[in-house]
Write a protein that holds these residues in place. Structure first.
Motif, PDB file in Angstrom:
ATOM      1  N   ALA A 108     -13.365  -6.942   7.888  1.00 27.58           N
ATOM      2  CA  ALA A 108     -13.544  -7.014   9.342  1.00 27.58           C
ATOM      3  C   ALA A 108     -12.228  -6.829  10.082  1.00 27.58           C
ATOM      4  N   ASP A 109     -11.116  -7.053   9.394  1.00 28.05           N
ATOM      5  CA  ASP A 109      -9.800  -6.905  10.016  1.00 28.05           C
ATOM      6  C   ASP A 109      -9.119  -5.600   9.617  1.00 28.05           C
ATOM      7  N   VAL A 110      -9.909  -4.672   9.079  1.00 28.03           N
ATOM      8  CA  VAL A 110      -9.360  -3.398   8.610  1.00 28.03           C
ATOM      9  C   VAL A 110      -9.985  -2.248   9.382  1.00 28.03           C
ATOM     10  N   VAL A 111      -9.170  -1.293   9.782  1.00 28.90           N
ATOM     11  CA  VAL A 111      -9.646  -0.043  10.377  1.00 28.90           C
ATOM     12  C   VAL A 111      -9.270   1.057   9.396  1.00 28.90           C
ATOM     13  N   ALA A 112     -10.266   1.577   8.669  1.00 27.32           N
ATOM     14  CA  ALA A 112      -9.946   2.516   7.597  1.00 27.32           C
ATOM     15  C   ALA A 112     -11.046   3.539   7.344  1.00 27.32           C
ATOM     16  N   GLY A 113     -11.897   3.807   8.348  1.00 26.85           N
ATOM     17  CA  GLY A 113     -12.926   4.816   8.163  1.00 26.85           C
ATOM     18  C   GLY A 113     -13.800   4.500   6.974  1.00 26.85           C
ATOM     19  N   ILE A 114     -14.055   5.500   6.103  1.00 24.11           N
ATOM     20  CA  ILE A 114     -14.947   5.277   4.969  1.00 24.11           C
ATOM     21  C   ILE A 114     -14.327   4.382   3.911  1.00 24.11           C
ATOM     22  N   TYR A 115     -13.021   4.155   3.966  1.00 28.80           N
ATOM     23  CA  TYR A 115     -12.377   3.278   2.991  1.00 28.80           C
ATOM     24  C   TYR A 115     -12.526   1.813   3.387  1.00 28.80           C
ATOM     25  N   ASN A 116     -13.276   1.553   4.429  1.00 33.22           N
ATOM     26  CA  ASN A 116     -13.503   0.193   4.881  1.00 33.22           C
ATOM     27  C   ASN A 116     -14.879  -0.286   4.444  1.00 33.22           C
ATOM     28  N   GLU A 117     -15.334   0.174   3.271  1.00 31.93           N
ATOM     29  CA  GLU A 117     -16.668  -0.174   2.805  1.00 31.93           C
ATOM     30  C   GLU A 117     -16.655  -1.321   1.805  1.00 31.93           C
ATOM     31  N   TYR A 118     -15.479  -1.879   1.553  1.00 27.13           N
ATOM     32  CA  TYR A 118     -15.374  -2.964   0.584  1.00 27.13           C
ATOM     33  C   TYR A 118     -15.254  -4.297   1.309  1.00 27.13           C
ATOM     34  N   SER A 119     -15.151  -5.377   0.550  1.00 30.00           N
ATOM     35  CA  SER A 119     -15.061  -6.707   1.158  1.00 30.00           C
ATOM     36  C   SER A 119     -13.668  -6.992   1.690  1.00 30.00           C
ATOM     37  N   ALA A 147     -10.733  -9.298  15.720  1.00 22.25           N
ATOM     38  CA  ALA A 147      -9.500  -9.984  15.347  1.00 22.25           C
ATOM     39  C   ALA A 147      -8.311  -9.416  16.098  1.00 22.25           C
ATOM     40  N   ALA A 148      -7.342 -10.273  16.427  1.00 26.03           N
ATOM     41  CA  ALA A 148      -6.179  -9.821  17.191  1.00 26.03           C
ATOM     42  C   ALA A 148      -5.297  -8.900  16.362  1.00 26.03           C
ATOM     43  N   LEU A 149      -5.133  -9.220  15.082  1.00 25.39           N
ATOM     44  CA  LEU A 149      -4.259  -8.442  14.211  1.00 25.39           C
ATOM     45  C   LEU A 149      -5.116  -7.678  13.217  1.00 25.39           C
ATOM     46  N   LYS A 150      -5.041  -6.356  13.296  1.00 27.16           N
ATOM     47  CA  LYS A 150      -5.834  -5.524  12.411  1.00 27.16           C
ATOM     48  C   LYS A 150      -4.933  -4.620  11.580  1.00 27.16           C
ATOM     49  N   HIS A 151      -5.466  -4.197  10.453  1.00 26.49           N
ATOM     50  CA  HIS A 151      -4.725  -3.347   9.532  1.00 26.49           C
ATOM     51  C   HIS A 151      -5.332  -1.948   9.594  1.00 26.49           C
ATOM     52  N   ARG A 152      -4.592  -1.016  10.149  1.00 24.13           N
ATOM     53  CA  ARG A 152      -5.084   0.348  10.358  1.00 24.13           C
ATOM     54  C   ARG A 152      -4.521   1.254   9.266  1.00 24.13           C
ATOM     55  N   LEU A 153      -5.422   1.898   8.525  1.00 22.40           N
ATOM     56  CA  LEU A 153      -4.994   2.818   7.471  1.00 22.40           C
ATOM     57  C   LEU A 153      -4.413   4.075   8.110  1.00 22.40           C
ATOM     58  N   ASP A 154      -3.126   4.325   7.851  1.00 21.56           N
ATOM     59  CA  ASP A 154      -2.458   5.498   8.411  1.00 21.56           C
ATOM     60  C   ASP A 154      -2.363   6.653   7.432  1.00 21.56           C
ATOM     61  N   SER A 155      -2.174   6.353   6.144  1.00 15.96           N
ATOM     62  CA  SER A 155      -2.023   7.432   5.165  1.00 15.96           C
ATOM     63  C   SER A 155      -2.305   6.923   3.761  1.00 15.96           C
ATOM     64  N   ILE A 156      -2.605   7.872   2.884  1.00 17.08           N
ATOM     65  CA  ILE A 156      -2.755   7.610   1.462  1.00 17.08           C
ATOM     66  C   ILE A 156      -1.886   8.621   0.731  1.00 17.08           C
ATOM     67  N   VAL A 157      -0.976   8.130  -0.081  1.00 17.70           N
ATOM     68  CA  VAL A 157      -0.069   9.001  -0.832  1.00 17.70           C
ATOM     69  C   VAL A 157      -0.462   8.960  -2.298  1.00 17.70           C
ATOM     70  N   SER A 158      -0.668  10.145  -2.878  1.00 20.88           N
ATOM     71  CA  SER A 158      -1.015  10.258  -4.290  1.00 20.88           C
ATOM     72  C   SER A 158       0.194  10.743  -5.069  1.00 20.88           C
ATOM     73  N   ASP A 159       0.500  10.057  -6.164  1.00 23.77           N
ATOM     74  CA  ASP A 159       1.629  10.409  -7.033  1.00 23.77           C
ATOM     75  C   ASP A 159       1.105  10.856  -8.399  1.00 23.77           C
ATOM     76  N   THR A 160       1.807  11.791  -8.992  1.00 21.51           N
ATOM     77  CA  THR A 160       1.499  12.262 -10.341  1.00 21.51           C
ATOM     78  C   THR A 160       2.643  11.889 -11.271  1.00 21.51           C
ATOM     79  N   LEU A 161       2.310  11.476 -12.475  1.00 22.86           N
ATOM     80  CA  LEU A 161       3.332  11.149 -13.463  1.00 22.86           C
ATOM     81  C   LEU A 161       3.904  12.450 -14.032  1.00 22.86           C
ATOM     82  N   VAL A 162       5.201  12.695 -13.775  1.00 18.21           N
ATOM     83  CA  VAL A 162       5.825  13.945 -14.230  1.00 18.21           C
ATOM     84  C   VAL A 162       6.594  13.763 -15.535  1.00 18.21           C
TER      85      VAL A 162
END
Length: 515
Positions: free
Chosen positions: A387-398, A72-87
């Motif tokens: 198929a339009d996602v580049v996300a390593g192991i996080y690309n195992e879903y539909s 695909a011409a336009l792909k979604h590349r996972l750059d980061s994952i930010v985790s937040d905690t409820l304070v």
């Protein structure tokens, strides 16, 4: 049949990957123990009887999955994952971030984790992954134990993988970082032999003896297959250096149904006094007509009764699409001769079989019912296929994974309470015009190098841009020049470096050793 979805919350990833095998002094007496540890979790054909009751949400694995970039011409590349905690009520604060880098084929080449305190991000680990032209993982370098004083990592490990012409792994070499000599030192090595069908027939394991600077035999595993190609037996031996011979240790025998599904396996240990194999434990699996695993029971061998005794039982349910919807874990109460429930989780899915909610329960024997424990809600972008996602192991879903929200059950209020959440951040990348050129068109030599390095290309007309960085990601050299001309590297200190080369819209990455 869908495999069981095991998801671990990102908030727990920091502790999960804080450990690593440390450099250790050599103790000959440890050889047998190392062998025992290694065969306690054999490479069985199918994962069964899993009593894992950890938190579930997107799991990070040290074995990064190779995903070739989609067309695909336009792909979604996972750059980061930010985790937040409820304070506090309604107040979230970031406490963890993971960052990713990829090569031009979508292989995950760098994976870094940082703890967050206010506006300060402190490195926690940093992994670098290399691949060959076939997309096979050739090297995995992991750094951890960040030293704020020196702004560097104090520890690390490295695994080098070697392949034959059939792209089967024939050797693994694991090394650990030695802080005294400031370099990687070998730790263990596995070599694999394959039969004519391409199945591994033998594994030989060696431990590194730093005193003699030699590999020493540790254990051996032989694999036997039935006429259908199923692994029917595994035999493990440990090396007796005193008598200079292999000694039997453990044996596993597997049974399959006509569909090739594992129905039973029995573990034996070797009794040296009687020179016989003795029953150890057993698993028995049951399947529905669709081939889904519906029940797995484990047994221990009771030598006094000379009989198999119940230990654990897993019961599984599925929806019409074969997605696993419920798993119930029970443990055998030998006093009352009944199965005692102790853990359960249920999973819900969207129309594309993406898991959207996982709810965990524990059994309250006093109430005689299941009690909520925690749950994870997961969100996806159904407009973006995997198929339009580049996300390593996080690309195992539909579809494209957007994030998760974790909650715990507050018994005081009988309500779900927010605990932490994670958000996935992507970059939309236009890939039109990227030629799928293999690394074979690039020649980098000599490697290792001490003074000069040449970069040869088939296309000798267009200028190339060369960037050399250390394993911490710090750029140490950047050059733009014509191909096939040398660059001076004599100013670089000895060690391993990452090399990135760009020529027009073609991108390459490699490793360079400076000696």
């Amino acid at each position: 049949m869908k495999s069981k979805i095991t998801l671990v919350t990102l908030a727990l990833l920091a502790s999960t990957f804080a450990f690593g095998q440390q450099s250790r002094s050599w103790n000959p007496g440890e050889k047998k123990q190392l062998f025992i540890e290694k065969v306690q979790r054999p490479n069985i054909p199918k994962q069964i009887g899993n009593q894992n009751t950890e938190r579930h949400l997107p799991k990070r694995s040290k074995q990064v999955t190779h995903h070739k970039a989609s067309t695909a011409a336009l792909k979604h590349r996972l750059d980061s994952i930010v985790s937040d905690t409820l304070v506090s009520a309604g107040q979230w604060a970031p406490n963890w971030v993971e960052k990713f880098e990829y090569d031009w084929l979508g292989n995950n080449t760098k994976w870094a984790g940082y703890s967050i305190n206010g506006n300060v991000q402190t490195p926690y680990y940093e992994d670098h992954i290399s691949y060959n032209s076939n997309g096979n993982q050739t090297q995995y370098i992991s750094h951890y134990n960040y030293n704020i004083g020196t702004s560097s990592f104090d520890d690390g490990s490295k695994q080098d993988n070697f392949y034959n012409n059939s792209q089967h792994v024939i050797k693994y070499v694991r090394s650990n970082w030695n802080t005294q000599i400031q370099q990687f030192e070998p730790f263990y090595k596995d070599t694999l032999i394959y039969n004519s069908a391409g199945n591994p027939s033998q594994t030989l394991s060696y431990s590194w003896n730093p005193s003699t600077s030699q590999w020493e035999a540790n254990y051996k595993a032989d694999y036997i297959y039935d006429s259908n190609g199923n692994n029917s037996e595994q035999m493990f031996y440990w090396w007796d250096s005193f008598n200079n011979q292999w000694e039997p240790s453990q044996r596993y025998v597997y049974t399959y149904n006509s569909n090739g599904a594992l129905t039973q396996y029995i573990s034996y240990h070797y009794n040296y006094s009687t020179s016989t194999w003795v029953n150890n434990y057993k698993y028995v699996n049951t399947y529905d007509p669709s081939g889904n695993l519906t029940e797995s029971i484990s047994f221990d061998w009771d030598p006094n009764m000379a009989a198999w005794v119940n230990r654990y039982k897993d019961k599984l349910s599925y929806d019409s699409n074969g997605n696993e919807t419920e798993v119930t874990f029970s443990i055998w109460d030998s006093n009352l001769s009944v199965w005692d429930k102790y853990h359960r989780y249920t999973t819900s899915y969207d129309a594309n079989s993406n898991p959207t909610a996982i709810v965990n329960f524990i059994w309250d024997p006093n109430l005689g019912q299941w009690v909520n424990e925690y749950k994870d809600d997961i969100s996806f972008d159904l407009n973006v296929p995997s198929a339009d996602v580049v996300a390593g192991i996080y690309n195992e879903y539909s579809n494209k994974l957007l994030g998760y929200a974790s909650k715990f059950w507050d018994i005081a209020t009988n309500q779900w309470q927010d605990e932490y959440r994670g958000t996935f951040y992507y970059t939309q990348t236009n890939t039109v015009g990227l030629a799928e050129k293999q690394l074979s068109s690039l020649s980098l030599y000599p490697n290792p190098a001490s003074s000069k390095v040449y970069f040869g290309f088939e296309n000798q007309e267009d200028e190339i841009q060369i960037t050399i960085s250390d394993l911490m990601g710090k750029m140490v050299l950047q050059v733009s020049q014509s191909p096939n001309l040398p660059i001076q590297v004599s100013s670089l200190t000895s060690g391993l470096y990452n090399v990135n080369i760009t020529q027009e819209k073609e991108h390459f990455s490699s490793k360079l050793m400076i000696k």
